[in-house]
Write a protein that holds these residues in place. Structure first.
Motif, PDB file in Angstrom:
ATOM      1  N   SER A   2       0.907  -1.244  -0.032  1.00 37.43           N
ATOM      2  CA  SER A   2      -0.099  -0.063  -0.004  1.00 37.43           C
ATOM      3  C   SER A   2       0.988   1.110  -0.112  1.00 37.43           C
ATOM      4  O   SER A   2       1.104   1.911   1.002  1.00 37.43           O
ATOM      5  CB  SER A   2      -0.979  -0.027   1.342  1.00 37.43           C
ATOM      6  OG  SER A   2       0.059  -0.065   2.398  1.00 37.43           O
ATOM      7  N   TRP A   3       1.571   1.351  -1.053  1.00 37.51           N
ATOM      8  CA  TRP A   3       2.540   2.640  -1.273  1.00 37.51           C
ATOM      9  C   TRP A   3       1.695   3.888  -1.389  1.00 37.51           C
ATOM     10  O   TRP A   3       0.540   3.893  -2.201  1.00 37.51           O
ATOM     11  CB  TRP A   3       3.424   2.362  -2.393  1.00 37.51           C
ATOM     12  CG  TRP A   3       4.374   3.118  -2.647  1.00 37.51           C
ATOM     13  CD1 TRP A   3       4.574   4.102  -3.633  1.00 37.51           C
ATOM     14  CD2 TRP A   3       5.535   3.206  -1.790  1.00 37.51           C
ATOM     15  NE1 TRP A   3       5.871   4.874  -3.413  1.00 37.51           N
ATOM     16  CE2 TRP A   3       6.514   4.209  -2.200  1.00 37.51           C
ATOM     17  CE3 TRP A   3       6.111   2.536  -0.647  1.00 37.51           C
ATOM     18  CZ2 TRP A   3       7.726   4.513  -1.541  1.00 37.51           C
ATOM     19  CZ3 TRP A   3       7.094   2.770  -0.010  1.00 37.51           C
ATOM     20  CH2 TRP A   3       8.224   3.927  -0.550  1.00 37.51           C
ATOM     21  N   THR A   4       1.872   4.972  -0.724  1.00 40.81           N
ATOM     22  CA  THR A   4       1.415   6.241  -0.912  1.00 40.81           C
ATOM     23  C   THR A   4       2.374   7.225  -1.157  1.00 40.81           C
ATOM     24  O   THR A   4       3.608   7.204  -1.121  1.00 40.81           O
ATOM     25  CB  THR A   4       0.410   6.485   0.371  1.00 40.81           C
ATOM     26  OG1 THR A   4       1.467   6.724   1.354  1.00 40.81           O
ATOM     27  CG2 THR A   4      -0.502   5.484   0.680  1.00 40.81           C
ATOM     28  N   GLU A   5       1.668   8.434  -1.582  1.00 39.56           N
ATOM     29  CA  GLU A   5       2.511   9.448  -2.107  1.00 39.56           C
ATOM     30  C   GLU A   5       3.383  10.002  -0.765  1.00 39.56           C
ATOM     31  O   GLU A   5       4.530  10.377  -0.975  1.00 39.56           O
ATOM     32  CB  GLU A   5       1.851  10.819  -2.790  1.00 39.56           C
ATOM     33  CG  GLU A   5       1.439  10.311  -4.044  1.00 39.56           C
ATOM     34  CD  GLU A   5       0.758  11.296  -4.922  1.00 39.56           C
ATOM     35  OE1 GLU A   5       0.656  12.525  -4.103  1.00 39.56           O
ATOM     36  OE2 GLU A   5       0.538  11.348  -5.871  1.00 39.56           O
ATOM     37  N   GLU A   6       2.748  10.023   0.467  1.00 40.62           N
ATOM     38  CA  GLU A   6       3.196  10.471   1.395  1.00 40.62           C
ATOM     39  C   GLU A   6       4.428   9.301   2.077  1.00 40.62           C
ATOM     40  O   GLU A   6       5.557   9.898   2.354  1.00 40.62           O
ATOM     41  CB  GLU A   6       2.440  10.452   2.664  1.00 40.62           C
ATOM     42  CG  GLU A   6       2.920  11.186   4.118  1.00 40.62           C
ATOM     43  CD  GLU A   6       2.093  11.376   5.017  1.00 40.62           C
ATOM     44  OE1 GLU A   6       1.869  10.414   5.945  1.00 40.62           O
ATOM     45  OE2 GLU A   6       1.239  12.224   5.048  1.00 40.62           O
ATOM     46  N   ARG A   7       4.290   8.076   2.059  1.00 43.03           N
ATOM     47  CA  ARG A   7       5.161   7.080   2.021  1.00 43.03           C
ATOM     48  C   ARG A   7       6.418   7.409   1.142  1.00 43.03           C
ATOM     49  O   ARG A   7       7.669   7.196   1.650  1.00 43.03           O
ATOM     50  CB  ARG A   7       4.775   5.607   2.240  1.00 43.03           C
ATOM     51  CG  ARG A   7       3.941   5.379   3.240  1.00 43.03           C
ATOM     52  CD  ARG A   7       3.474   3.956   3.373  1.00 43.03           C
ATOM     53  NE  ARG A   7       2.812   3.640   4.287  1.00 43.03           N
ATOM     54  CZ  ARG A   7       1.288   3.349   4.344  1.00 43.03           C
ATOM     55  NH1 ARG A   7       0.768   2.854   3.390  1.00 43.03           N
ATOM     56  NH2 ARG A   7       0.968   3.054   5.413  1.00 43.03           N
ATOM     57  N   GLN A   8       6.126   7.419   0.031  1.00 47.63           N
ATOM     58  CA  GLN A   8       7.455   7.745  -1.003  1.00 47.63           C
ATOM     59  C   GLN A   8       8.186   8.848  -0.541  1.00 47.63           C
ATOM     60  O   GLN A   8       9.432   9.025  -0.347  1.00 47.63           O
ATOM     61  CB  GLN A   8       6.747   8.026  -2.530  1.00 47.63           C
ATOM     62  CG  GLN A   8       7.884   8.302  -3.387  1.00 47.63           C
ATOM     63  CD  GLN A   8       7.439   9.025  -4.540  1.00 47.63           C
ATOM     64  OE1 GLN A   8       6.095   9.045  -4.861  1.00 47.63           O
ATOM     65  NE2 GLN A   8       8.170   9.290  -5.334  1.00 47.63           N
ATOM     66  N   LYS A  62       4.618  16.055  -6.556  1.00 43.15           N
ATOM     67  CA  LYS A  62       4.135  15.230  -5.522  1.00 43.15           C
ATOM     68  C   LYS A  62       4.715  15.563  -4.448  1.00 43.15           C
ATOM     69  O   LYS A  62       5.465  16.415  -4.294  1.00 43.15           O
ATOM     70  CB  LYS A  62       4.376  13.700  -5.872  1.00 43.15           C
ATOM     71  CG  LYS A  62       3.578  13.277  -7.001  1.00 43.15           C
ATOM     72  CD  LYS A  62       4.202  11.843  -7.590  1.00 43.15           C
ATOM     73  CE  LYS A  62       4.313  10.516  -6.609  1.00 43.15           C
ATOM     74  NZ  LYS A  62       4.869   9.425  -7.205  1.00 43.15           N
TER      75      LYS A  62
END
Length: 187
Positions: A2-8, A62
């Motif tokens: 569950s990759w998100t822009e915030e995790r990235q 992003k």
């Protein structure tokens, strides 16, 4: 995953600062823009690679773009590791995390005579994290100078003024600093 822009963006901050800590001569970020329906040489596929700094759909920035921008503003060719100031941290709030008190990673840099101390907990980005408070102690053989200190949140591009600690002591204690699962920078 569950990759998100915030995790990235959090991962990017950790990775670039880790490269700088290891004094990697050339740290770079691989993708500028997300790759949509990536072509492996046999035509378009349904595979999207979403690790770019810009969205592949409209090329809009992003969160990782702004996080990287923050680091590039603070860390340049004039930035060096600072190993003369020893830094230790400890949690100052009871931990609500499953593993008890978190590990705290700290690395010091210097740019034009100013200290840049980055710190974070290297917790699993796929696990929930509750912000905690820490105490950060700076110790040096010579007097530590930290006039007009600020704390920088590179993920959200926010800067917070801190109370000025007593000047020019060999050890300074800064209390009630926030601890996140991504780097914050004291300078």
């Amino acid at each position: 995953m569950s990759w998100t822009e915030e995790r990235q963006a959090k991962w990017l901050l950790r990775r670039i600062l880790s490269d700088l800590e290891q004094e990697v001569e050339l740290a770079s970020y691989f993708h500028t823009v997300d790759l949509l329906r990536y072509n492996w040489g046999e035509g378009p596929t349904n595979f999207d690679q979403s690790m770019g700094l810009l969205r592949g759909t409209d090329f809009s920035p992003k969160p990782s773009y702004f996080a990287y921008q923050s680091l590039c503003t603070l860390f340049d060719a004039e930035t060096r590791r600072n190993q003369t100031v020893q830094m230790t941290a400890e949690s100052s709030t009871p931990s609500t995390q499953k593993s008890g008190n978190p590990e705290i990673h700290i690395v010091g840099f210097e740019r034009k005579g100013f200290l840049l101390a980055a710190y974070w907990t290297p917790m699993d980005l796929f696990q929930p994290w509750t912000t905690q408070s820490i105490r950060l102690r700076l110790t040096a053989k010579e007097k530590v100078k930290l006039a007009n200190p600020v704390l920088i949140d590179p993920l959200h591009q926010d800067v917070y003024e801190l109370p000025a600690p007593p000047q020019e002591q060999s050890s300074l204690l800064l209390a009630d600093l926030p601890l996140y699962d991504f780097p914050w920078i004291l300078t």
